[in-house]
Design an enzyme around this catalytic site. Structure first.
Site, PDB file in Angstrom:
ATOM      1  N   THR A  60      33.283  -4.728   7.928  1.00 58.62           N
ATOM      2  CA  THR A  60      32.923  -3.522   8.687  1.00 58.62           C
ATOM      3  C   THR A  60      32.376  -2.456   7.747  1.00 58.62           C
ATOM      4  O   THR A  60      32.805  -2.370   6.604  1.00 58.62           O
ATOM      5  CB  THR A  60      34.196  -3.016   9.388  1.00 58.62           C
ATOM      6  N   ARG A 114      36.820  -9.074  23.257  1.00 53.21           N
ATOM      7  CA  ARG A 114      37.741  -8.348  22.360  1.00 53.21           C
ATOM      8  C   ARG A 114      37.025  -7.171  21.675  1.00 53.21           C
ATOM      9  O   ARG A 114      35.918  -7.292  21.161  1.00 53.21           O
ATOM     10  CB  ARG A 114      38.266  -9.316  21.308  1.00 53.21           C
ATOM     11  N   VAL A 115      37.659  -6.028  21.703  1.00 53.54           N
ATOM     12  CA  VAL A 115      37.133  -4.847  21.022  1.00 53.54           C
ATOM     13  C   VAL A 115      38.196  -4.390  20.034  1.00 53.54           C
ATOM     14  O   VAL A 115      39.379  -4.317  20.376  1.00 53.54           O
ATOM     15  CB  VAL A 115      36.812  -3.722  22.032  1.00 53.54           C
ATOM     16  N   GLY A 116      37.790  -4.097  18.807  1.00 55.34           N
ATOM     17  CA  GLY A 116      38.741  -3.666  17.784  1.00 55.34           C
ATOM     18  C   GLY A 116      38.869  -2.160  17.709  1.00 55.34           C
ATOM     19  O   GLY A 116      38.576  -1.428  18.661  1.00 55.34           O
ATOM     20  N   ASP A 117      39.301  -1.691  16.559  1.00 49.60           N
ATOM     21  CA  ASP A 117      39.563  -0.262  16.358  1.00 49.60           C
ATOM     22  C   ASP A 117      38.304   0.561  16.112  1.00 49.60           C
ATOM     23  O   ASP A 117      38.289   1.771  16.369  1.00 49.60           O
ATOM     24  CB  ASP A 117      40.507  -0.076  15.160  1.00 49.60           C
ATOM     25  N   GLY A 139      41.931  -4.818  13.240  1.00 50.09           N
ATOM     26  CA  GLY A 139      41.789  -3.765  14.234  1.00 50.09           C
ATOM     27  C   GLY A 139      42.993  -3.541  15.137  1.00 50.09           C
ATOM     28  O   GLY A 139      43.320  -2.396  15.466  1.00 50.09           O
ATOM     29  N   THR A 188      38.775   0.219   8.046  1.00 51.37           N
ATOM     30  CA  THR A 188      38.404  -1.201   8.067  1.00 51.37           C
ATOM     31  C   THR A 188      39.667  -2.032   7.913  1.00 51.37           C
ATOM     32  O   THR A 188      40.533  -1.697   7.118  1.00 51.37           O
ATOM     33  CB  THR A 188      37.418  -1.563   6.940  1.00 51.37           C
TER      34      THR A 188
HETATM   35  N1  ASP Z   1      38.351  -3.340  12.040  1.00 50.95           N
HETATM   36  C1  ASP Z   1      37.407  -4.330  12.460  1.00 50.95           C
HETATM   37  C2  ASP Z   1      37.882  -4.937  13.767  1.00 50.95           C
HETATM   38  O1  ASP Z   1      39.065  -5.204  13.903  1.00 50.95           O
HETATM   39  C3  ASP Z   1      37.202  -5.432  11.487  1.00 50.95           C
HETATM   40  C4  ASP Z   1      36.843  -5.032  10.090  1.00 50.95           C
HETATM   41  O2  ASP Z   1      37.245  -3.976   9.605  1.00 50.95           O
HETATM   42  O3  ASP Z   1      36.120  -5.817   9.441  1.00 50.95           O
HETATM   43  O4  ASP Z   1      37.061  -5.181  14.624  1.00 50.95           O
END
Ligand code: ASP
Length: 307
Positions: free
Chosen positions: A175, A203-206, A229, A226
């Site tokens: 990220t 799926r959606v992350g942070d 998430g 990063t």
């Molecule tokens: N935080 C991101 C997610 O969970 C992944 C990442 O930081 O590479 O979507």
């Protein structure tokens, strides 16, 4: 006071390089440096922190070394679904997108949402339609293809597992994010990601969630995260750093370290963050083996992968 300043990351994780990979390492560091240069030049030219973080993140989205934009990981269906967010610490306005496919620079769409809609977040097919109507640049599948990401997907495909781009043996979170304080002391944050390899079911992350992966507030600081998430969402990590400063009287460094090295660790969450406060103090903690990161102000430029 050391303003203006910009800080960026290109993801955290178990970053490993073989003995023959010094060229690759140099490529990563050079890519970070060019994003820093472009963002910092704009800060010097008087652009706002928000415009500068948007630019720095879009530069990283155009580089296939990172898990955002061009270098986004594969979903369980073999697609690329991207999330991004941006927040202006002066106005507390924010824009975010989730589940974009085909869009070259998701952060630009997020910024457009901030500027031109009454919403904070748009998602999925309708958000893709929004980007089309606004004439944002789209790319075909071949633009987003990279052998490295494809191999990462093949390794876990069919196992029903999701993997962070940089976690596990030799793999990485990638990220990208930027935080900045401009010459007027306004802060901003932006983050963009392809999410996790083999992610499914929308799926959606942070990353696009304001307060979890991205947050900015002129009363405290700007943060871009990063890592895994789900932990960052449940820990409301970015907002927690800000709250510890605003309500707990902590410095940026104290607040950021506490969240990454204590709170998140106890939860079992891997990752890191970058942050800058309104005086130009910077913090870049991570609890993984490494984090691609860099900072630039008028006195120094730093780019790092490990310690
Ligand atoms: N935080 C991101 C997610 O969970 C992944 C990442 O930081 O590479 O979507």
């Amino acid at each position: 006071m050391n303003i203006p300043a910009i800080v960026i990351h290109g993801g955290s994780g178990t970053i490993t390089f073989g003995s023959k990979d010094s060229e690759l390492k140099t490529l990563y560091l050079e890519s970070l440096e060019s994003a820093l240069e472009e963002g910092f030049k704009m800060l010097k030219d008087g652009y706002s922190a928000t415009e500068c973080v948007c630019k720095a993140v879009s530069v990283l989205e155009d580089c296939n070394l990172f898990n955002a934009g061009k270098g986004s990981v594969f979903t369980a269906k073999g697609e690329h679904e991207m999330d991004a967010a941006i927040m202006d610490g002066k106005t507390l306005k924010a824009g975010a997108v989730a589940g974009l496919r085909g869009v070259k620079n998701p952060v630009l769409v997020a910024y457009d949402v901030l500027q031109n809609t009454p919403f904070v977040m748009i998602a999925g097919e309708e958000a893709i339609e929004y980007a089309r109507q606004k004439n944002f640049k789209f790319e075909t599948d071949s633009y987003f293809f990279s052998q490295l990401r494809y191999n990462q997907w093949q390794e876990i495909k069919g196992e029903g597992e999701m993997q962070l781009d940089h976690s596990g043996e030799g793999t990485k979170f990638g990220t990208v994010g930027a935080v900045a304080v401009d010459a007027e002391g306004n802060v901003a944050a932006a983050t963009s990601t392809g999410g996790m390899t083999n992610k499914a079911w929308g799926r959606v992350g942070d990353t696009p969630l304001i307060g979890s992966g991205t947050y900015a507030n002129n009363r405290t600081c700007a943060i871009s995260c990063t890592g895994h998430g789900e932990y960052f969402i449940r820990g409301v990590v970015a907002y927690d750093v800000s709250c510890r400063m605003e309500y707990g009287g902590k410095t940026l460094e104290q607040a950021a370290n506490k969240v990454i090295h204590e709170k998140l660790k106890v939860m079992g969450g891997e990752g890191g963050l970058i942050a800058v406060d309104t005086s130009g103090n910077i913090s870049m903690p991570f609890n993984t083996k490494g984090m691609y990161r860099g900072m630039k102000n008028s006195t120094q430029t730093i780019t790092r992968i490990f310690e």
